[in-house]
Design an enzyme around this catalytic site. Structure first.
Site, PDB file in Angstrom:
ATOM      1  N   HIS A   1       4.299 -38.898  30.065  1.00 17.65           N
ATOM      2  CA  HIS A   1       3.684 -40.203  30.340  1.00 17.65           C
ATOM      3  C   HIS A   1       4.005 -40.718  31.737  1.00 17.65           C
ATOM      4  O   HIS A   1       3.443 -41.731  32.171  1.00 17.65           O
ATOM      5  CB  HIS A   1       4.145 -41.222  29.301  1.00 17.65           C
ATOM      6  CG  HIS A   1       3.077 -42.193  28.910  1.00 17.65           C
ATOM      7  ND1 HIS A   1       2.036 -42.549  29.755  1.00 17.65           N
ATOM      8  CD2 HIS A   1       2.850 -42.887  27.771  1.00 17.65           C
ATOM      9  CE1 HIS A   1       1.250 -43.407  29.169  1.00 17.65           C
ATOM     10  NE2 HIS A   1       1.708 -43.641  27.951  1.00 17.65           N
ATOM     11  N   ARG A   2       4.901 -40.065  32.478  1.00 21.78           N
ATOM     12  CA  ARG A   2       5.110 -40.433  33.875  1.00 21.78           C
ATOM     13  C   ARG A   2       3.933 -39.978  34.723  1.00 21.78           C
ATOM     14  O   ARG A   2       3.581 -40.601  35.739  1.00 21.78           O
ATOM     15  CB  ARG A   2       6.387 -39.789  34.418  1.00 21.78           C
ATOM     16  CG  ARG A   2       7.679 -40.216  33.748  1.00 21.78           C
ATOM     17  CD  ARG A   2       8.842 -39.400  34.257  1.00 21.78           C
ATOM     18  NE  ARG A   2       8.643 -37.966  34.034  1.00 21.78           N
ATOM     19  CZ  ARG A   2       9.469 -37.013  34.460  1.00 21.78           C
ATOM     20  NH1 ARG A   2      10.550 -37.331  35.153  1.00 21.78           N
ATOM     21  NH2 ARG A   2       9.208 -35.742  34.200  1.00 21.78           N
TER      22      ARG A   2
END
Length: 489
Positions: free
Chosen positions: A460-461
């Site tokens: 999710h980064r």
């Protein structure tokens, strides 16, 4: 007539940055004559099985390690008897290469000469600088055959020779081991002689975890070195020593056939470390999509009957892999890497497609280089070759590195969905579930259709929810209606 000398070959760094490897088998025996680059052993790193070529042409004089032994990088594994010419193809001008005690040799020149003597085989990394040694033997220091011990291995004991020369200004070191001690003294200056028996750091950790006092274990390794097997045999009661007074909570010795202990090593050890690092470094998000893939399965059946694909293995994984490659063109964020050091997002303009493969050695994820440039037929051939090589244990380290995105086919085990963990350094991994005949809404009615579930985990980064969802929807759309590809390319 040229003289001969003994050369030791130390286990090299196989280009993976790993600290140890296991000797699987020797391809030669003592007394065999070998040529330069002849395969002499097969070793297993944490990633792959590698054939080890000979760095010298000569005669095998000693095999220092047995098959099944885990050896640290830099430790001697085999000794050769070689001629001066074979050992030093480029001797220093004016100084014979076979003259280790030549007073005319300067330390700097000798170090350079020694570096030339050590072949730097492809993939083995640079020659260790600390392997070079002074030309002259110092008093009260035992001469080492042709190479010093690297600094990382100085725990190897030094046994002074019983010569008439006396140490100057200090009390002679007692070299005779006490009768009650099963191990020999350690090297002064490395660790105090009274602290602990000789062993390597991994063995000391193993003993600590199992609650074993190494002072009670007899070492069977070179010069009394305590090995992993010695610790395990001590627990089994085979060594004749007393059992430890108390083991840490949760740790028990093996008793009869009530339990089986399998050493954590090789691929399984590497995979465990990689998965832990990935799970606690990258914030995972997993999304699921269940798709009617009846049209894709019908296409697969037609392709198998096509003359161009005759003799080639086509599976749902083949179509899913192609769908992933097409979807990545529209969603490049999933083909990226998080560069923590430089604080950058690296987006790849190529796709090295990793395919998780269950092998007898554990889970491996070899990848197909530049998979995005392959046709469906070429992709099918690459997948077949990749899986066959992985299951035979012949995957090379190069094939296991450099992946940009991966697929794991859990459907072959009858599993519908899961939450796959990212391969370290990659932004996404897709799990392909089993294709099942299920009642499904089709054209306003309920019909028996072929259905599978896709599970997508992403970092999710690098990938936000919208990007991950669009990518998964694109893959599903291609598998649900292969004709949709015309609208995407």
């Amino acid at each position: 007539m040229s003289a001969t000398m003994i050369k030791e070959f130390r286990l090299p760094d196989l280009g993976e940055g790993l600290t140890e490897s296991e000797i699987l088998s020797w391809k030669v025996g003592v007394g065999d004559t070998v040529s330069l680059n002849q395969v002499i052993a097969e070793v297993e790193t944490a990633k792959a099985v590698v054939e080890l070529p000979s760095p010298f042409a000569g005669v095998i004089r000693e095999l220092h390690e047995q098959p099944g032994t885990i050896v640290e990088v830099g430790k001697p594994i085999v000794s050769f008897e070689v001629s001066d010419d074979a050992a030093a193809p480029s001797p220093a001008p004016g100084t014979p290469a076979s003259s280790p005690a030549s007073p005319a040799s300067e330390p700097g020149a000798q170090a350079a000469q020694e570096a030339k003597r050590q072949p730097n085989l492809v993939g083995y990394g640079a020659v260790v600088e600390s392997s070079a040694r002074p030309a002259r033997r110092l008093r009260n220091v035992r001469a080492v055959v042709e190479s010093d011990t690297p600094r990382s291995l100085v725990a190897e004991p030094v046994e002074p020779k019983p010569v008439a020369t006396k140490p100057v200004g200090t009390k002679p070191v007692e070299t005779k081991p006490a009768a009650a001690k099963p191990v020999e003294p350690r090297t002064p200056g490395v660790e105090p002689a009274e602290t602990r028996p000789r062993s390597t750091p991994p063995v000391r950790k193993l003993a600590k975890d199992l609650g074993v006092d190494l002072a009670m274990v007899a070492g069977t390794g070179p010069q009394g070195l305590i090995t992993r097997e010695d610790v395990q045999h001590f627990l089994d009661g085979h060594s004749g020593g007393a059992a430890p007074e108390a083991a840490p909570a949760g740790v028990q010795a093996r008793q009869g056939e009530r339990e089986t202990r399998t050493p954590i090593k090789g691929v399984r050890k590497f995979t465990a470390a990689a998965m832990v690092a990935s799970a606690f470094t990258a914030p995972h998000v997993t999304e699921f999509l269940t798709v009617d893939v009846t049209p894709a399965m019908e296409l697969l059946a037609k392709l198998k009957g096509n003359r161009e694909f005759s003799g080639h293995k086509l599976t749902p994984l083949t179509l899913a892999a192609k769908a992933v490659l097409i979807a990545l063109r529209r969603n490049p964020a999933l083909n990226a890497r998080w560069d923590e050091v430089n604080q950058e997002i690296v987006t790849f303009n190529y796709v090295n497609l990793g395919i998780a493969a269950a092998t007898p050695r554990g889970l491996t994820v070899p990848n197909i280089k530049d998979a995005d440039s392959l046709s469906l037929l070429q992709l099918a051939e690459a997948l077949t070759g990749l899986t066959e090589t992985a299951r035979s244990g012949k995957t090379t380290p190069a094939d296991l590195t450099g992946g940009t995105i991966s697929i794991t086919n859990i459907g072959v085990f009858g599993i519908d969905a899961g939450t796959p963990i990212l391969n370290p350094g990659e932004a996404a991994i897709l799990a392909l579930g089993a294709v099942r005949n299920m009642p499904w809404e089709y054209q306003g009615e309920v019909a028996l259709r072929q259905v599978l579930t896709l599970s997508l985990s992403f970092d999710h980064r690098l990938v936000d929810g919208e990007q991950g969802s669009r990518f998964l929807a694109d893959v599903g759309a291609i598998l649900a209606e292969p004709g949709m590809v015309l609208t995407m390319v």
